[in-house]
Design an enzyme around this catalytic site. Sequence first.
Site, PDB file in Angstrom:
ATOM      1  CG  ASP A 109      -8.356  -0.948   1.793  1.00  0.00           C
ATOM      2  OD1 ASP A 109      -8.028  -1.850   1.003  1.00  0.00           O
ATOM      3  OD2 ASP A 109      -9.298  -0.159   1.563  1.00  0.00           O
ATOM      4  CG  ASP A 144      -9.705  -4.290  -4.345  1.00  0.00           C
ATOM      5  OD1 ASP A 144      -8.767  -3.872  -3.626  1.00  0.00           O
ATOM      6  OD2 ASP A 144     -10.856  -3.827  -4.259  1.00  0.00           O
TER       7      ASP A 144
HETATM    8  N1  GUN Z   1     -12.146   1.235   0.134  1.00  0.00           N
HETATM    9  C1  GUN Z   1     -13.284   1.732  -0.383  1.00  0.00           C
HETATM   10  N2  GUN Z   1     -13.588   1.081  -1.536  1.00  0.00           N
HETATM   11  C2  GUN Z   1     -12.635   0.163  -1.736  1.00  0.00           C
HETATM   12  C3  GUN Z   1     -12.429  -0.826  -2.741  1.00  0.00           C
HETATM   13  O1  GUN Z   1     -13.176  -0.976  -3.694  1.00  0.00           O
HETATM   14  N3  GUN Z   1     -11.314  -1.614  -2.580  1.00  0.00           N
HETATM   15  C4  GUN Z   1     -10.457  -1.476  -1.542  1.00  0.00           C
HETATM   16  N4  GUN Z   1      -9.415  -2.297  -1.429  1.00  0.00           N
HETATM   17  N5  GUN Z   1     -10.655  -0.552  -0.581  1.00  0.00           N
HETATM   18  C5  GUN Z   1     -11.721   0.257  -0.687  1.00  0.00           C
END
Ligand code: GUN
Length: 688
Positions: A109, A144
């Site tokens: 992420d 995002d």
């Molecule tokens: N982890 C939990 N929700 C989100 C999200 O909306 N975007 C991102 N990039 N990671 C997340």
Amino acid sequence: MAAWNIQERPAPEPCKENDTGVFEITCRDGRARLGKIHTQHGIVNTPCLLPVINPNIQTISPQDMWSDYGIEALITNSYVIWKHEHLKTKALAEGVHALLNYPGVIMTDSGTFQSYMYGDVEVGVEEIIAFQRDISVDIGTMLDVFTRPDMDENEVEFAVEETHNRAKISIQTAKGMMLNGPIQGGIFPELRRKSARLMGEETFTVHPIGGIVPIMEQHMYEKLAEIILETKPYLPANRPTHLFGCGHPMLFPMAIALGIDLFDSAAYALFARDDRLLCPWGTEKFDQIVEWPITVPCVQSITPKQVREMSKERKTEILARFNLEVTLAELSRCRQAVRDGRIWDLARMRSRQHPALKKAWEFIEKQQKQWIISSQNISNQGGWMYENGCEKSDPRIIKSLENLHQNWRSTTHEKCIIFYGAPSPWRNKLNDIILKIRGINENILILISTPIGLIPYSIEDLHPFAHIEAEDEKWTNPPEMEFIDQQLIALGIDSKSHLIVDMNHEHMYAKICDYLGKEIQKSAHRDVLFREQLTDKMQLFFGVEPETSADLISEVSFIVGGTGRVRNVLDKEGNHLFSPSLTNGSLAATALGGLWLSKQKPRPPGVVVDEHAEPFVRKGRNVFHGFILSVDKEVKQGDICLIYNQSGEYIAIGKAECEATEMTLFKKGIAVRVRDGLKNVEGHDSKT
Ligand code: GUN
């Protein structure tokens, strides 16, 4: 703790270079699907959970995830690695797989969630992508803009647009690294659709649905269901969909039934730290329990009391393992339910266990989304539990009834006899009397009353009608007049009169004679019923009108099995054309049956395959995605599909594995499961 060590599970095999990032579907149940994501670090079988690994605190190590639990993919946070110098240095020097000591697929992420939790992050849009690429992540995530449920529409619209504005530069910077394209949109259906459309146009590999963690934390499951329903149909079907931050097993069946493929969550570890146990029906407190709510391997030889006496760290690890094992078991259950065509039943059952989930499920069923109904397989099999009102809410029943009401037309309707009184099999009770009725007059419509509707006797063995499990009264109570009237209208019958008869009644014969005004004497030949069955099933399964099939059906002969049911239908030369299924009452065509169907107007829908596939398909091999040149838009998942070569010649018959729009979209996997090809038929095997 590990029952066996890492050496015992070999390193994953990289996929073929060209297949990197390809998503293949191997099984469908409505919109639920089992799939495979092909990567350089092995195949990820979906639906699955990517456990969250915090590179700083590893409650269960990534090695144990791989070796003890067969985890094929995990997720960690590139922003956390980037921020901590010791992690960053090692990751840049040796790669993220070495950093975590994990050989499978690693998704990262981007720091968006940290910005939601703690305010702005100091990393740039391109910088975080370049970093993920430099540490050799398998699937990265762009930065995002998180949309919270309390944001107003303007703020959310800005976030959706800003996320999309960052998409192109993120994809460019990724230089071929697979990328997550998150869908935002808060609680606004229109903005979820907009985000899905915009992001779906960019070349992302996976689409996580983001901004849902606070929605799940507040148990707003109806909103969650709405978000999935407003997002999924607008995303490219050939990309996996991920629910960002969803890891409670209670939500899996519902999400999977709506087409979700990936989950990720730190819940297994976070809940363990708070002494909470994840269960398929909700969350249980650990502090006072005497027995485990479910027995899973990690607690088989240890009691809750013994665990409470351990150090905090050891206790947390055992509870995290408990949570992970329960989570994985529920995912296995879901995947098997998809294989069995029963994910809808599992999701409905689970929804009963939590009031917010029940509301969410009722919302889904009430929506009656055509997107869900159209993909249902009506040729399922096995017992089917009746519930009040399911004919208006269960997509499988809605589709079966729609198919009957739209495609079946009565050819006999001078008079109408409606039998009620018992569940199937009805043939044992009724065949003799019906042959006698046919001995008097062939122009009498015979219907059976089932709890979900009236059906013609000709389809008495058809799923789900023949497999309804309902309380006795649903069968034995006479159907209400209002129900009969509605059903006759739905079936397009404007019968002047009808007789309702209890099939258990000892004076049934006398009542029927009375109604017909004639004595029952001679029985018709059983082939009369077989021809009716064939006529009606050709309407239902192939869309062939009775007028079109009449000549053929007047000439066919039947091979009948030991139980008195038709096994094969032969043409006048003795060629095998059709076979009714003995398990679900559907009708299948052989290659020659398909040839006959291909010459009718209108003919059943089909696909055109390229010259490379043609010789294999002619021999009866399946049609694979990537070899289809064109497809009729009427092709429906689970329905008959004719197959043509490039010159438009019919070559084989099969069952569509997906909807028309998905036929050319996917690049790998079976598109049409071929039943029979012309090469197998004498006189039609001239082509190689
Ligand atoms: N982890 C939990 N929700 C989100 C999200 O909306 N975007 C991102 N990039 N990671 C997340």
